[in-house]
Design an enzyme around this catalytic site. Structure first.
Site, PDB file in Angstrom:
ATOM      1  CB  CYS A  96      -1.002  -0.157   1.246  1.00  0.00           C
ATOM      2  SG  CYS A  96      -2.506   1.164   0.717  1.00  0.00           S
ATOM      3  CG  HIS A 196      -3.522  -2.954   4.183  1.00  0.00           C
ATOM      4  ND1 HIS A 196      -2.292  -2.453   4.664  1.00  0.00           N
ATOM      5  CD2 HIS A 196      -4.138  -2.078   3.558  1.00  0.00           C
ATOM      6  CE1 HIS A 196      -2.175  -1.314   4.185  1.00  0.00           C
ATOM      7  NE2 HIS A 196      -3.306  -1.018   3.474  1.00  0.00           N
TER       8      HIS A 196
HETATM    9  N1  GLN Z   1      -1.873   6.996   2.358  1.00  0.00           N
HETATM   10  C1  GLN Z   1      -2.259   6.064   1.175  1.00  0.00           C
HETATM   11  C2  GLN Z   1      -3.412   6.279   0.342  1.00  0.00           C
HETATM   12  O1  GLN Z   1      -4.238   6.662   1.050  1.00  0.00           O
HETATM   13  C3  GLN Z   1      -1.646   4.705   1.623  1.00  0.00           C
HETATM   14  C4  GLN Z   1      -2.741   4.137   2.684  1.00  0.00           C
HETATM   15  C5  GLN Z   1      -2.376   2.816   3.072  1.00  0.00           C
HETATM   16  O2  GLN Z   1      -1.250   2.328   3.283  1.00  0.00           O
HETATM   17  N2  GLN Z   1      -3.483   2.101   3.505  1.00  0.00           N
HETATM   18  O3  GLN Z   1      -3.362   6.159  -0.864  1.00  0.00           O
END
Ligand code: GLN
Length: 240
Positions: A96, A196
Site C-alpha cells: 500500500c 493488507h
Molecule cells: N496513504 C496512502 C493512500 O491513502 C496509503 C494508505 C495505506 O497504506 N493504506 O493512498
C-alpha cells in the site's frame, strides 16, 4: 549450513498501518518452524541501509503524512542501495503506502512525493472516494495461478507504465486504480500490492514463495490447516 532469511524492515514504526508488521511475524514463523534461521534488522529515517546484509526488504502501508517523511528520506540515501539489492535479486515487498513509493512519484494535494523508481509506475491522489474493501486477485509467482486475498484502503490510484506487469488481476475489489483490473506490480523479485490483511497471514503460500525466492530454496510443506482456513475465510470475505 542452515539457510538464514535476513529481513530488513523499512521504516517499521511509520509504515505499519493495519498491523502490516504481522507480515514479518509470519516470515519469521515460517522459517523457524522449518529450522531455517531468521534475522530481522531495520532502517528508518536518517539511518544507513546496508543492502548487502539482507535477502528481503519489507515496507508496510502508511498515512500520507508519514509517507512524505519516508519519501524524502528514501530519496536522501536509500534509493541506490535499494536498486543494488533489487539488481542482485533480493526480494522487495511493499504494501500500500510502501507500494506507492516504489514507483516514480506519489502526487497528492499539489505536492509530488518522490519514489525510489524500482518500477515504472505513478500514483495520483485523484478526486473520488477512497478505494476500500475486501479484495481478491489471481497471481502467478512461478508456481501456477493462485488467489491472494486481503483488504484494501487507499486514496491514491496507481498506474503502471506500459512495460510493467501487475502482481495479479482483480477478481473482486478495486486494485491499482479501480479501472484497469490490475493489482500491484511485479518486476522480478520486486513486488508491490495494495493488499493488507495483513497480507501474509492470510496468504501463507505467498509468504513461503517469497522465502523461496529470497533464499533460492524449495521449502518443505508444513501442517497448514489453520492457515488454509484463514485463507478460505479471506476469500469468502471477498466473495471468491
Ligand atoms: N496513504 C496512502 C493512500 O491513502 C496509503 C494508505 C495505506 O497504506 N493504506 O493512498
Amino acid at each position: 549450513m542452515t539457510a538464514t532469511l535476513r529481513v530488513c524492515a523499512l521504516y517499521p514504526e511509520l509504515m505499519n498501518i493495519y498491523a502490516d508488521r504481522g507480515n514479518i511475524a509470519v516470515l519469521r514463523a515460517r522459517c523457524e518452524w522449518r529450522g531455517l534461521g531468521f534475522e530481522l534488522g531495520a532502517a528508518t529515517i536518517g539511518e544507513p541501509l546496508d543492502e548487502a546484509a539482507y535477502d528481503l526488504f519489507y515496507m508496510g502501508g502508511g498515512q500520507d503524512r508519514d509517507q512524505a517523511a519516508v519519501a524524502h528520506d528514501m530519496a536522501d540515501g536509500k534509493t541506490e542501495p535499494l536498486h543494488a539489492a533489487a539488481d542482485r535479486g533480493a526480494v522487495v515487498l511493499a504494501v500500500c503506502g510502501g507500494y506507492q513509493l516504489l514507483g516514480h512519484a506519489y502526487e497528492m494535494d499539489g505536492e509530488e512525493l518522490p519514489g525510489v523508481g524500482l518500477v515504472d509506475l505513478r500514483t495520483v491522489r485523484e478526486e473520488g472516494p477512497r478505494l476500500i474493501g475486501n479484495c481478491a486477485i489471481e497471481a502467478d509467482l512461478g508456481t501456477g495461478p493462485r488467489v491472494i486475498a486481503g483488504f484494501e484502503n487507499h486514496g491514491g490510484r496507481t498506474y503502471l507504465g506500459a512495460g510493467e506487469q501487475p502482481l495479479g488481476r482483480v477478481l473482486k475489489g478495486h486494485g491499482n486504480n479501480g479501472r484497469d483490473g490490475a493489482e500491484g506490480v511485479r518486476r522480478g523479485n520486486v513486488i508491490g500490492t495494495y493488499l493488507h490483511g495483513p497480507l501474509l497471514p492470510k496468504n501463507i503460500w505467498l509468504a513461503d514463495r517469497l522465502i523461496e525466492l529470497a533464499l533460492g530454496v524449495e521449502l518443505s510443506p508444513l501442517d497448514d490447516r489453520l492457515e488454509d482456513a484463514a485463507h478460505a475465510s479471506a476469500r469468502r470475505a471477498a466473495g471468491v
